[in-house]
Design a protein around this motif. Structure first.
Motif, PDB file in Angstrom:
ATOM      1  N   ALA A 297       0.839  -1.202   0.000  1.00  0.00           N
ATOM      2  CA  ALA A 297       0.000   0.000   0.000  1.00  0.00           C
ATOM      3  C   ALA A 297       0.875   1.253   0.000  1.00  0.00           C
ATOM      4  O   ALA A 297       0.548   2.250  -0.644  1.00  0.00           O
ATOM      5  CB  ALA A 297      -0.918  -0.002   1.217  1.00  0.00           C
ATOM      6  N   ASP A 300       2.419   1.596  -3.518  1.00  0.00           N
ATOM      7  CA  ASP A 300       1.421   2.039  -4.495  1.00  0.00           C
ATOM      8  C   ASP A 300       0.964   3.467  -4.205  1.00  0.00           C
ATOM      9  O   ASP A 300       0.782   4.273  -5.111  1.00  0.00           O
ATOM     10  CB  ASP A 300       0.197   1.110  -4.470  1.00  0.00           C
ATOM     11  CG  ASP A 300       0.525  -0.248  -5.061  1.00  0.00           C
ATOM     12  OD1 ASP A 300       1.547  -0.334  -5.767  1.00  0.00           O
ATOM     13  OD2 ASP A 300      -0.219  -1.206  -4.822  1.00  0.00           O
ATOM     14  N   GLY A 301       0.771   3.771  -2.931  1.00  0.00           N
ATOM     15  CA  GLY A 301       0.226   5.077  -2.573  1.00  0.00           C
ATOM     16  C   GLY A 301       1.250   6.189  -2.632  1.00  0.00           C
ATOM     17  O   GLY A 301       0.966   7.282  -3.113  1.00  0.00           O
ATOM     18  N   ILE A 366       0.495   7.477   4.989  1.00  0.00           N
ATOM     19  CA  ILE A 366      -0.054   6.126   4.871  1.00  0.00           C
ATOM     20  C   ILE A 366       0.269   5.312   6.120  1.00  0.00           C
ATOM     21  O   ILE A 366      -0.591   4.633   6.674  1.00  0.00           O
ATOM     22  CB  ILE A 366       0.492   5.432   3.597  1.00  0.00           C
ATOM     23  CG1 ILE A 366       0.084   6.238   2.369  1.00  0.00           C
ATOM     24  CG2 ILE A 366      -0.022   4.010   3.495  1.00  0.00           C
ATOM     25  CD1 ILE A 366       0.728   5.766   1.090  1.00  0.00           C
TER      26      ILE A 366
ATOM     27  N   LEU B  50      -7.500   5.218   4.493  1.00  0.00           N
ATOM     28  CA  LEU B  50      -6.953   5.220   3.139  1.00  0.00           C
ATOM     29  C   LEU B  50      -7.375   3.943   2.419  1.00  0.00           C
ATOM     30  O   LEU B  50      -7.531   2.896   3.029  1.00  0.00           O
ATOM     31  CB  LEU B  50      -5.430   5.291   3.175  1.00  0.00           C
ATOM     32  CG  LEU B  50      -4.810   6.363   4.076  1.00  0.00           C
ATOM     33  CD1 LEU B  50      -3.314   6.418   3.848  1.00  0.00           C
ATOM     34  CD2 LEU B  50      -5.415   7.719   3.819  1.00  0.00           C
ATOM     35  N   ILE B  52      -5.811   2.579  -0.855  1.00  0.00           N
ATOM     36  CA  ILE B  52      -4.868   2.797  -1.957  1.00  0.00           C
ATOM     37  C   ILE B  52      -5.364   2.153  -3.249  1.00  0.00           C
ATOM     38  O   ILE B  52      -5.184   2.683  -4.340  1.00  0.00           O
ATOM     39  CB  ILE B  52      -3.479   2.234  -1.593  1.00  0.00           C
ATOM     40  CG1 ILE B  52      -3.006   2.806  -0.257  1.00  0.00           C
ATOM     41  CG2 ILE B  52      -2.471   2.505  -2.684  1.00  0.00           C
ATOM     42  CD1 ILE B  52      -2.648   4.239  -0.244  1.00  0.00           C
ATOM     43  N   LYS B  55      -7.568   4.423  -5.562  1.00  0.00           N
ATOM     44  CA  LYS B  55      -7.099   5.807  -5.680  1.00  0.00           C
ATOM     45  C   LYS B  55      -7.427   6.429  -7.041  1.00  0.00           C
ATOM     46  O   LYS B  55      -7.624   5.709  -8.032  1.00  0.00           O
ATOM     47  CB  LYS B  55      -5.597   5.859  -5.431  1.00  0.00           C
ATOM     48  CG  LYS B  55      -4.787   5.173  -6.502  1.00  0.00           C
ATOM     49  CD  LYS B  55      -3.297   5.294  -6.238  1.00  0.00           C
ATOM     50  CE  LYS B  55      -2.529   4.558  -7.315  1.00  0.00           C
ATOM     51  NZ  LYS B  55      -1.101   4.546  -7.088  1.00  0.00           N
TER      52      LYS B  55
END
Lengths: 498, 287
Positions: A297, A300-301, A366, B50, B52, B55
Motif C-alpha cells: 500500500a 502504491d500510494g 499512509i 486510506l 490505496i 485511488k
C-alpha cells in the motif's frame, strides 16, 4: 549585456534560419546538459559530509578516487591504473596514473594519496565514512607513482570502499577550500555556484583521460515535484537522474521527447525507530509496528508502484540479500496482541517527523493511517532537511521518521555506536566483525545474511521498500546511468545525439 | 428622515431577502457552514481511512467528487476541510475584531500621541504582506492550525483598528456624542454605549470580507504546508497534492479549487449585501 545580446541575436537567427537548418540537418549536437536534482548540497567536499547531494554533483565528474564504481556497481580503475594484492590479502600496491594534474595545475602523485587517506582517517577528520578507512594499518609511498597500503586484516570490500565519494583524492594545497571551490582531478572542473539555484561544472581540457563530450554541465536544484515536472516539460532541465514525482512517470513515458528508465538504487527506505526511546525500546512494540505495516500500500500510494518491498536493511538486487519480507506478515490482531503484551493494550501516541521527499511525506501519511488501526496515534511533523539533519539524524530527537539510506551495502550502520536509531546488539556486532575480516566472498555474503536476519528479528526499524530510481531524460541524451550503485550522477560518458 | 416603526429584526430580514447579493451569498455561506456542521456527525466516507487500491477515481455516484491519490473520498474531505477553513478564518476574524476594535476606539478616544503611536504601530503590521508574514510566523512556531489562526488573526488586527478609529473619529464630532459628554459621561463609557454600537454594521461588513480573505489565506498556508497537518484534510493541502496529478486526475485540483472560489464568492456577496442592507443611507441613495 553582451552575452544577453548575443543570445538574443542567436535566437533571432535560429528562428530565421530554422527551415534551412531543418532541411540540412546540420545542427551540431548540444554540448551542455542541465541536470535536475531535488536537493542542493550543503557544500561540495565529498570527504567532509554525508549528504548524497554532494556526491551527486562531484563524484567522477570533479573528484576521482583510486578506484571508481561503474554504472553496474563494478570496481574500475580510477587514479590507480592497476593494483596488486598480496597473498594474504593484506597489502595492496597501487600503480598510479602518470601525468595527472589537479584543476589548479598542481601535480597528482603518491603523496596526495597518502595525504588524502591520512586526512580522512585522522582523529579530527570530518569524513562521514571514516569506517571505510578503519582497516588501514599503514600507507607508504614507494615512489611518486606507487602507493602501498597495508591493512590490519584482509578486507574483501577494500577496493569497492576506495571507490566511494568519501575516498576521493584531494590535494594538500587545496583540500581546505574544497567545500566552496572544489579542486579535483576529474574531467570537469568547478565553474560557478549560485546558492539556492545551481552549480556549473565546465570541461577540464587538461584531463588525463578521454575528454568528455559535454562542455558544460549544470546541476539545478528543484525540490518541488510540480516545478520539476514543469521544468522537464518546458525543456529547462534536460535530465532528472531521480525524478521526484513518481505519479508523473506515466505522463513522461508517453511523451516521445523523453526517455524514462526505472532502475534500482541502494536506497533502503525505512521507518526509522528510536530504539532507546520508550515505548520503542520494547521489541514487541517494534514487531507490532512491523505487523501493522502494509508495504505494498505504501509503494502504491506513495510511489505509484515504483519500489520493491524489503524485509531488512539490504538491497534486493544484491546477491547477499535475504528475503525477509514475510517475517512480519500483515496481521493487525497479532500486532494488537503484541502491543497489549508490551503494556499498551490501547496503543499510544508518538510523533513521526517527515523530511521533504514525497516517499517520506506521503509514505508517512499512509503509515500513520496504518498504525492508527492498531491504536498508535502518530502526530505528523513535517520538517525540512535543514532541521531533519541536526534534530533527527544528529540530535536523535525523534520517535519515528522515514528516510531512504542510499549508501551501498550500509548494513554496518547497525553496529555504529551512537547512530541515530540507537540500536546496540552484541550478536550483530560479532557477525559484522567476522564479516569485515573475511575475504572469501561466499562466506562474506553468508555473514551479511546473518546480519540481516538479526536486525529483522529485532525489528530495529520498519523496513518498507527499496527506492526505485525513476530516471527521466531527453531522448537524445546517451550515457546516463540507469541504476544508482553509488551516490553519483556520473556525466563522464554522456553525450547528445543529433 | 421618517422614523422606522417596524421591529428592527423583521425590518432587516425583509430588506435583506430582497437584496440579491445578500440572498445568493447567504445561501452559499449557509450551505458551506451546513456541510461543515454535518461533517461532525456524518461524512460519506471516513477521511482518515486510506484505500490505496481505489485511488484517483473520477467522480461517480459512489464518490461524488472522486477519490484522491490515497483513495480517500474527496467529497468527505471537502466537508471536513470546510470545517477547518471556517474555524481558522472565523477565529482569525474574532482575534482581529477583539483586539483591533478596542485599539482603534482607544486611539480615537484619546487622540494625540497615543493615537499616533498606536496607528503607526498598526501601519508597521499593515505594511507586511499578510501571507508572507504568516509564512514567517508558522515557520518560526511550527506549522499547524493554531499557528495559522494566530498568523492570520494578527494581520486582521490593523484592518479593524483602522476601520474602528476612522468610524469613531467621525462619531466623536456628532451632536449626540457631544450631548453625552456634556452630560458628564467619560470617554470609555461613551465609547462603549454610543460609539461601538454605532459602528457595529461597519464591523460586521468588514468581518465578512476578512472572513473570506481568511479562507484564502488559510488555503495558501496549507498549500505551502504550513497550515493544518495531515491526517486532517484542508482545502489548500488538497490543492497542493493535486498539482502533480493534474494531467491525469484533474478532479483532484478542480474540486478543492472550486470549493475555495465558491465559498469566498459567497462570503463576498454576503458582505456586499450586508453593507447595502445595514447602511440605509447607501441603499436609499441607490433607490
Amino acid at each position: 549585456m553582451s552575452k544577453l545580446r548575443r543570445i538574443a541575436v542567436a535566437a533571432l537567427m535560429t528562428t530565421a534560419l530554422m527551415p534551412m537548418v531543418e532541411a540540412s540537418t546540420a545542427l551540431a549536437a548540444k554540448t551542455s546538459l542541465t541536470m535536475g536534482m531535488v536537493l542542493e548540497p550543503p557544500h561540495l567536499d565529498p570527504t567532509a559530509g554525508a549528504p548524497a547531494a554532494i556526491d551527486e554533483v562531484v563524484y567522477s565528474n570533479l573528484f576521482e578516487g583510486l578506484t571508481r564504481i561503474g554504472s553496474k556497481g563494478e570496481v574500475l580503475p580510477g587514479l590507480a591504473e592497476r593494483w596488486d594484492v598480496s597473498e594474504d590479502g593484506k597489502t595492496y600496491t597501487f600503480h598510479l596514473r602518470k601525468g595527472v594534474k589537479f584543476h589548479d595545475g598542481t601535480d597528482f602523485d603518491a603523496s596526495d594519496v597518502k595525504f588524502s587517506f591520512d586526512r580522512a582517517r585522522a582523529e579530527e577528520s570530518t569524513n562521514a565514512q571514516k569506517g571505510l578507512f578503519a582497516g588501514i594499518e599503514n600507507i607508504e609511498t614507494v615512489d611518486p607513482a606507487t602507493v602501498k597500503i597495508t591493512l590490519k586484516s584482509a578486507a574483501g570490500s577494500f577496493l569497492f570502499n576506495l571507490g566511494w565519494g568519501d575516498a576521493v583524492i584531494v590535494a594538500p594545497e587545496s583540500a581546505e577550500g574544497n567545500k566552496a571551490k572544489p579542486i579535483g582531478t576529474g574531467p570537469f572542473k568547478f565553474g560557478n555556484w549560485v546558492k539556492g539555484a545551481s552549480v556549473d561544472l565546465v570541461r577540464n581540457d587538461a584531463y588525463w583521460g578521454d575528454k568528455v563530450s559535454l562542455e558544460k554541465a549544470t546541476f539545478r536544484f528543484i525540490s518541488d515535484p510540480a516545478a520539476a515536472l514543469s521544468s522537464m516539460l518546458a525543456g529547462d532541465v534536460d535530465a532528472f537522474a531521480n525524478f521526484p514525482a513518481p505519479e508523473s512517470i506515466p505522463q513522461l513515458k508517453a511523451d516521445p521527447r523523453f526517455k524514462v528508465v526505472v532502475g534500482s538504487t541502494e536506497g533502503e527506505t525505512i521507518l526509522t525507530t528510536n530504539n532507546t526511546k520508550p515505548p520503542f525500546n520494547d521489541v514487541r512494540v517494534r514487531r507490532a509496528i512491523a505487523h501493522a505495516i502494509d508495504r505494498q500500500a505504501i509503494i502504491d500510494g506513495a510511489m505509484f508502484g515504483l519500489g520493491t518491498p524489503i524485509g531488512t536493511h539490504f538491497a534486493p538486487h544484491h546477491p547477499a540479500y535475504v528475503n525477509l519480507v514475510d517475517r512480519y506478515p500483515l496481521d493487525l490482531e497479532g500486532a494488537k496482541k503484541l502491543l497489549a503484551e508490551a503494556g499498551h493494550p490501547d496503543g499510544f501516541k508518538a510523533t513521526l517527523k517527515l523530511p521533504p521527499p514525497s516517499y517520506a511525506r506521503r509514505g508517512g501519511e499512509i503509515i500513520a493511517a496504518q498504525l492508527r488501526k492498531i491504536g498508535i496515534e502518530l502526530e505528523i511533523i513535517p520538517v525540512e532537511w535543514g532541521v531533519w539533519v541536526p534534530e533527527v539524524f544528529k540530535g536523535k530527537d525523534f520517535d519515528l521518521t522515514i528516510v531512504s539510506h542510499t549508501e551501498p551495502q550500509d548494513i554496518g550502520i547497525y553496529g555504529k555506536e551512537g547512530y541515530y536509531f540507537n540500536y546496540t546488539s552484541d550478536a550483530f556486532n560479532d557477525v559484522m566483525a567476522k564479516m569485515n575480516s573475511e575475504t572469501d566472498e561466499a562466506k562474506r555474503y553468508g555473514l551479511m545474511g546473518e546480519g540481516q536476519k538479526i536486525i529483522t528479528e529485532d525489528a530495529v526499524n520498519g523496513y518498507l521498500f527499496q527506492l526505485a530510481k525513476a530516471g527521466v531524460w531527453n531522448a537524445k541524451i546517451n550515457g546516463l546511468w540507469e541504476n544508482s550503485p553509488i551516490q553519483a550522477n556520473d556525466l563522464t560518458g554522456v553525450s547528445w545525439s543529433d | 428622515m421618517t422614523p422606522d416603526l417596524a421591529p428592527p429584526a423583521q425590518h432587516f430580514w425583509s430588506r435583506a431577502l430582497a437584496n440579491r447579493s445578500f440572498f445568493v451569498g447567504f445561501i452559499i455561506t449557509a450551505v458551506v457552514v451546513m456541510m461543515a456542521a454535518v461533517s461532525y456527525v456524518w461524512t460519506p466516507f471516513d477521511v482518515t481511512e486510506l484505500n490505496i487500491a481505489g485511488k484517483l477515481k473520477a467522480p461517480s455516484t459512489l464518490h461524488w467528487f472522486g477519490t484522491d491519490h490515497f483513495g480517500r473520498d474527496i467529497f468527505s474531505m471537502i466537508m471536513v476541510g470546510a470545517r477547518n477553513s471556517i474555524a481558522v478564518a472565523l477565529v482569525a476574524v474574532i482575534i482581529g475584531i477583539g483586539i483591533g476594535v478596542p485599539v482603534g476606539c482607544w486611539a480615537a478616544a484619546r487622540g494625540g500621541f497615543l493615537d499616533e503611536a498606536l496607528m503607526r504601530g498598526n501601519d508597521i503590521i499593515f505594511a507586511f504582506p499578510a501571507l508572507l508574514s504568516a509564512v514567517m510566523i508558522t515557520a518560526v512556531f511550527g506549522p499547524g492550525a493554531i499557528n495559522a489562526i494566530i498568523a492570520i488573526g494578527i494581520f486582521n488586527i490593523p484592518v479593524f483598528a483602522r476601520l474602528a478609529r476612522g468610524a469613531a473619529l467621525a462619531l466623536w464630532t456628532r451632536e449626540f456624542i457631544l450631548a453625552a459628554r456634556v452630560a458628564g459621561k467619560g470617554r470609555a463609557l461613551i465609547t462603549a454605549e454610543h460609539i461601538v454600537p454605532n459602528m457595529a454594521n461597519l464591523i460586521i461588513v468588514q468581518g465578512t470580507v476578512a472572513f473570506a480573505l481568511g479562507i484564502i489565506q488559510e488555503a495558501g498556508l496549507a498549500y505551502v504546508g504550513l497550515g493544518t497537518q495531515p491526517p486532517f484534510p484542508s482545502w489548500g493541502k488538497m490543492l497542493n497534492e493535486a498539482q502533480t496529478m493534474m494531467s491525469f486526475a484533474p478532479h483532484m485540483a478542480i474540486v478543492p479549487g472550486l470549493a475555495i472560489v465558491i465559498t469566498v464568492l459567497g462570503l463576498n456577496l454576503l458582505g456586499d449585501g450586508l453593507r447595502d442592507v445595514l447602511d440605509p443611507h447607501l441603499s436609499r441613495e441607490r433607490t
